[in-house]
Design an enzyme around this catalytic site. Structure first.
Site, PDB file in Angstrom:
ATOM      1  CE  LYS A 189     -36.127  94.865 -32.758  1.00 17.02           C
ATOM      2  NZ  LYS A 189     -37.107  95.477 -33.673  1.00 17.02           N
ATOM      3  N   GLY A 242     -32.180  88.098 -39.745  1.00 18.78           N
ATOM      4  CA  GLY A 242     -32.048  89.453 -40.285  1.00 18.78           C
ATOM      5  C   GLY A 242     -30.875  89.521 -41.246  1.00 18.78           C
ATOM      6  CB  SER A 243     -29.254  92.410 -42.797  1.00 20.46           C
ATOM      7  OG  SER A 243     -29.062  93.171 -41.623  1.00 20.46           O
ATOM      8  CB  VAL A 246     -28.579  93.332 -38.005  1.00 23.60           C
ATOM      9  CG1 VAL A 246     -29.145  93.116 -36.606  1.00 23.60           C
ATOM     10  CG2 VAL A 246     -28.965  94.732 -38.501  1.00 23.60           C
ATOM     11  N   GLY A 247     -26.468  90.797 -38.078  1.00 24.39           N
ATOM     12  CA  GLY A 247     -25.986  89.526 -37.512  1.00 24.39           C
ATOM     13  C   GLY A 247     -24.617  89.680 -36.873  1.00 24.39           C
ATOM     14  CD  GLU A 264     -31.020  80.328 -39.183  1.00 26.07           C
ATOM     15  OE1 GLU A 264     -30.775  80.223 -40.396  1.00 26.07           O
ATOM     16  OE2 GLU A 264     -30.687  79.473 -38.349  1.00 26.07           O
ATOM     17  CB  CYS A 298     -33.721  84.738 -46.301  1.00 22.16           C
ATOM     18  SG  CYS A 298     -34.939  83.548 -45.752  1.00 22.16           S
ATOM     19  CD  GLN A 345     -35.078  96.091 -49.754  1.00 20.82           C
ATOM     20  OE1 GLN A 345     -34.605  95.931 -48.644  1.00 20.82           O
ATOM     21  NE2 GLN A 345     -34.383  95.815 -50.863  1.00 20.82           N
TER      22      GLN A 345
HETATM   23  P1  NAD Z   1     -32.520  93.718 -40.443  1.00 21.26           P
HETATM   24  O1  NAD Z   1     -31.219  93.055 -40.190  1.00 21.26           O
HETATM   25  O2  NAD Z   1     -32.524  95.129 -40.852  1.00 21.26           O
HETATM   26  O3  NAD Z   1     -33.448  93.633 -39.145  1.00 21.26           O
HETATM   27  C1  NAD Z   1     -33.730  92.390 -38.510  1.00 21.26           C
HETATM   28  C2  NAD Z   1     -34.109  92.664 -37.073  1.00 21.26           C
HETATM   29  O4  NAD Z   1     -32.945  93.138 -36.392  1.00 21.26           O
HETATM   30  C3  NAD Z   1     -35.186  93.737 -36.894  1.00 21.26           C
HETATM   31  O5  NAD Z   1     -36.067  93.379 -35.858  1.00 21.26           O
HETATM   32  C4  NAD Z   1     -34.360  94.955 -36.504  1.00 21.26           C
HETATM   33  O6  NAD Z   1     -35.082  95.901 -35.739  1.00 21.26           O
HETATM   34  C5  NAD Z   1     -33.273  94.320 -35.676  1.00 21.26           C
HETATM   35  N1  NAD Z   1     -32.067  95.145 -35.509  1.00 21.26           N
HETATM   36  C6  NAD Z   1     -31.613  96.142 -36.308  1.00 21.26           C
HETATM   37  N2  NAD Z   1     -30.496  96.682 -35.794  1.00 21.26           N
HETATM   38  C7  NAD Z   1     -30.222  96.009 -34.657  1.00 21.26           C
HETATM   39  C8  NAD Z   1     -29.194  96.090 -33.674  1.00 21.26           C
HETATM   40  N3  NAD Z   1     -28.201  96.987 -33.769  1.00 21.26           N
HETATM   41  N4  NAD Z   1     -29.223  95.237 -32.621  1.00 21.26           N
HETATM   42  C9  NAD Z   1     -30.210  94.312 -32.521  1.00 21.26           C
HETATM   43  N5  NAD Z   1     -31.221  94.204 -33.408  1.00 21.26           N
HETATM   44  C10 NAD Z   1     -31.223  95.031 -34.471  1.00 21.26           C
HETATM   45  O7  NAD Z   1     -33.265  92.768 -41.499  1.00 21.26           O
HETATM   46  P2  NAD Z   1     -34.684  92.963 -42.168  1.00 21.26           P
HETATM   47  O8  NAD Z   1     -34.571  94.091 -43.141  1.00 21.26           O
HETATM   48  O9  NAD Z   1     -35.766  93.008 -41.155  1.00 21.26           O
HETATM   49  O10 NAD Z   1     -34.825  91.566 -42.946  1.00 21.26           O
HETATM   50  C11 NAD Z   1     -34.178  91.324 -44.136  1.00 21.26           C
HETATM   51  C12 NAD Z   1     -32.930  90.483 -43.948  1.00 21.26           C
HETATM   52  O11 NAD Z   1     -33.251  89.308 -43.219  1.00 21.26           O
HETATM   53  C13 NAD Z   1     -32.351  90.011 -45.256  1.00 21.26           C
HETATM   54  O12 NAD Z   1     -30.957  90.120 -45.231  1.00 21.26           O
HETATM   55  C14 NAD Z   1     -32.776  88.530 -45.315  1.00 21.26           C
HETATM   56  O13 NAD Z   1     -31.951  87.713 -46.103  1.00 21.26           O
HETATM   57  C15 NAD Z   1     -32.725  88.162 -43.879  1.00 21.26           C
HETATM   58  N6  NAD Z   1     -33.559  86.981 -43.629  1.00 21.26           N
HETATM   59  C16 NAD Z   1     -32.922  85.794 -43.369  1.00 21.26           C
HETATM   60  C17 NAD Z   1     -33.675  84.642 -43.155  1.00 21.26           C
HETATM   61  C18 NAD Z   1     -33.001  83.333 -42.845  1.00 21.26           C
HETATM   62  O14 NAD Z   1     -33.639  82.454 -42.271  1.00 21.26           O
HETATM   63  N7  NAD Z   1     -31.737  83.142 -43.180  1.00 21.26           N
HETATM   64  C19 NAD Z   1     -35.078  84.706 -43.202  1.00 21.26           C
HETATM   65  C20 NAD Z   1     -35.681  85.947 -43.468  1.00 21.26           C
HETATM   66  C21 NAD Z   1     -34.901  87.079 -43.676  1.00 21.26           C
END
Ligand code: NAD
Length: 510
Positions: A189, A242-243, A246-247, A264, A298, A345
């Site tokens: 997704k 992701g964030s 959400v993690g 991650e 990130c 953002q």
């Molecule tokens: P986000 O957490 O908003 O979204 C990430 C993904 O999660 C998207 O596909 C989103 O649709 C999905 N998502 C949102 N709500 C969800 C839920 N309730 N259940 C399941 N999935 C859900 O993050 P973003 O804005 O897309 O990306 C930015 C974030 O990602 C920043 O915090 C950044 O630091 C992090 N990031 C981390 C790494 C790493 O490797 N550590 C790499 C790139 C980005």
């Protein structure tokens, strides 16, 4: 196979491509009948594509397809699986420019960087294709005579990948390539802001001959389909980038059903510059680390910790260079920094500017939205530098994910490391020094998954582990062998060819 897109009229006499989900080897429309637009953040009048706003039924169909495909795919010899990955990688190489331009249009980062993003997927493809002939496991001497002992890697089954928008092809490649070379099947997704790059990536796999159902795409919103993806009892693993917020949601859902879960997450990455550093090099690194991808990495350099002896000179020179950066549409090869990914953002970035001012940090440059002339239809802002930032301020503690960097003074190496580690995250870190003793002390003491010496906090290569400590993740690593570890389960195998019952730990040969 049905066609992968349709053309839809979008009023105003123009039309946009409608992209479908990819389920069981077919390009299909969502059963919800709903769609959403993917717009160019540099010029929101441009619709890059229209995508399926999927629901539970689509998710369940994709997971079912992946489950059926797993029965056969797990039995395909890994070197044969790897050949398909290799072919897909060659296709990506041929399509590199087209994929890069699509990526700049859908998420804004400058074309040089989107070429790098596609190249990272290509590098991962070649690396993981080689893994098809390795996937080593231990063979050990048995403690009993006429007995053979080894451990082999086995695939997990159906794996779910949830990806962000900032590396929209590289990050999916870190997940999909190792998962499929190891014999798993997948449902991905993509982030709602960047489905086209995942579509381009999976199209290369399909064109390379990947059997139906091995990789499925379901586009849509995490808040709507995250639950169905994680609740499906056929899913064996989930990998989220992701964030941190959400993690936490994904981690809790995965824990309930005991599925393997790789998280991650966010970062607030420090770069330390000591008095003995090569300042030209450190300033080049700081600009690239802080403002590359509009600060939306990130691993972005978001805290620059400066030893007091070079604080003034570094600050003045950095600010001069930051002011000179050209902001604009990333398709223009002369542009240094593109827009924020979306309105939300940009709003967050501008809110943090206010927070910084209210915390009495010193605003040194930037801080404003750019919205006139060629900027009128995009989410642009100026590269922003705050000086005299205290380690406890919110702008020094919270991930902003925009072009806003904080400068913090430090007394010496120990003080700098203490500031660097005084944070809930631990993804990347960097130190600029010409003193080898200090460099090695920093390598040992910085609390982070990655440390760079005399290079900024960004620039990971695909064949070493990638990931962070503390609240940046849950201990898994992508890249390199860590990825194979995540997507395989160990099975220990004992072959007793003695023709008699031998009891381990009990029958001890003299
Ligand atoms: P986000 O957490 O908003 O979204 C990430 C993904 O999660 C998207 O596909 C989103 O649709 C999905 N998502 C949102 N709500 C969800 C839920 N309730 N259940 C399941 N999935 C859900 O993050 P973003 O804005 O897309 O990306 C930015 C974030 O990602 C920043 O915090 C950044 O630091 C992090 N990031 C981390 C790494 C790493 O490797 N550590 C790499 C790139 C980005």
């Amino acid at each position: 196979m049905a066609t992968d897109t349709l053309t839809a009229s979008i009023g105003t006499g123009s039309s946009a491509r409608v992209y479908k989900n990819f389920i069981d080897g077919e390009w299909v429309e969502s059963r919800t009948g709903d769609m959403f637009e993917d717009r160019n953040p540099a010029d929101t009048r441009e619709i890059v594509g229209i995508f399926q706003k999927s629901g539970k039924e689509d998710v369940d169909a994709a997971v079912d397809a992946a489950k059926r495909a797993f029965k056969k795919w797990r039995l395909v010899p890994a070197p044969r699986r790897a050949e398909i990955i290799y072919r897909a990688t060659e296709i990506l190489m041929e399509r590199k420019e087209e994929c890069s331009r699509d990526m700049t249009r859908e998420m804004g980062k400058v074309i040089k960087e989107t070429r790098g993003d596609v190249q990272e997927a290509i590098d991962t493809g070649y690396y993981m294709a080689g893994e098809g002939r390795r996937m080593f496991g231990p063979t050990v001497p048995s403690e009993l005579p006429n007995k053979f002992a080894m451990a082999v890697r086995q695939p997990l089954g159906v794996c779910v990948m949830i990806t962000p928008w900032n590396f929209p092809m590289a990050i999916p490649s870190w997940k999909l390539f190792p998962a499929i070379v190891a014999g798993n099947t997948c449902v991905i997704k993509p982030a709602q802001d960047t489905p086209l790059s995942v579509f381009n990536f999976v199209r290369a796999l399909a064109d390379a001959g990947l059997p139906k159902g091995v990789v499925n795409i379901v586009t849509g919103f995490g808040s709507r389909i995250g639950g169905p993806l994680l609740d499906n009892p056929e899913v064996r693993a989930v990998s989220l980038t992701g964030s941190t917020d959400v993690g936490r949601i994904v981690g809790e859902a995965a824990a309930k059903s005991f599925i393997r879960c790789s998280l991650e997450l966010g970062g607030k990455n420090p770069m330390i510059v000591l008095d003995d550093a090569n300042l030209d090099l450190a300033i080049d690194g700081a600009l690239w680390g802080a403002f590359g991808t509009t600060g939306q990495r990130c691993t972005a350099t978001s805290r620059i910790i400066l030893q007091k002896g070079i604080y003034e000179e570094f600050t003045q020179r950095l600010v001069e260079r930051a002011k000179a950066l050209k902001v604009g549409n990333g398709l223009d090869e002369t542009v240094d920094m593109g827009p924020a990914i979306n309105e939300g953002q940009l709003k967050t970035d501008l809110e943090y500017v206010e927070i910084g001012k209210n915390e009495s940090a010193k605003m040194l440059c930037g801080g404003n939205r750019l919205d006139s002339g060629s900027y009128a239809h995009g989410w642009f802002m100026q590269p922003t530098v705050f000086g005299d930032v205290d380690r406890k301020m919110r702008i020094a503690q919270e991930e902003i994910f925009g072009p806003v960097v904080s400068l913090l003074p430090a007394d010496d190496l120990d003080d700098a490391i203490e500031i660097a580690n005084n944070i809930k995250y631990g993804l990347s870190s960097a130190i600029y020094t010409r003193d080898v003793n200090k460099a090695f002390a920093a390598m040992r003491d910085l609390e982070a998954g990655i440390t760079y010496i005399n290079a900024p906090t960004i620039g990971a290569e695909v064949h070493l582990p990638f990931g962070g400590v503390k609240q940046t993740g849950n201990g898994h690593r992508e890249g390199g062998l860590g990825a194979i570890d995540f997507y395989t389960e160990w099975k220990s195998v004992y072959v007793d060819y003695s023709d008699k019952l031998q009891k381990a730990q009990i029958d001890r040969p003299e």
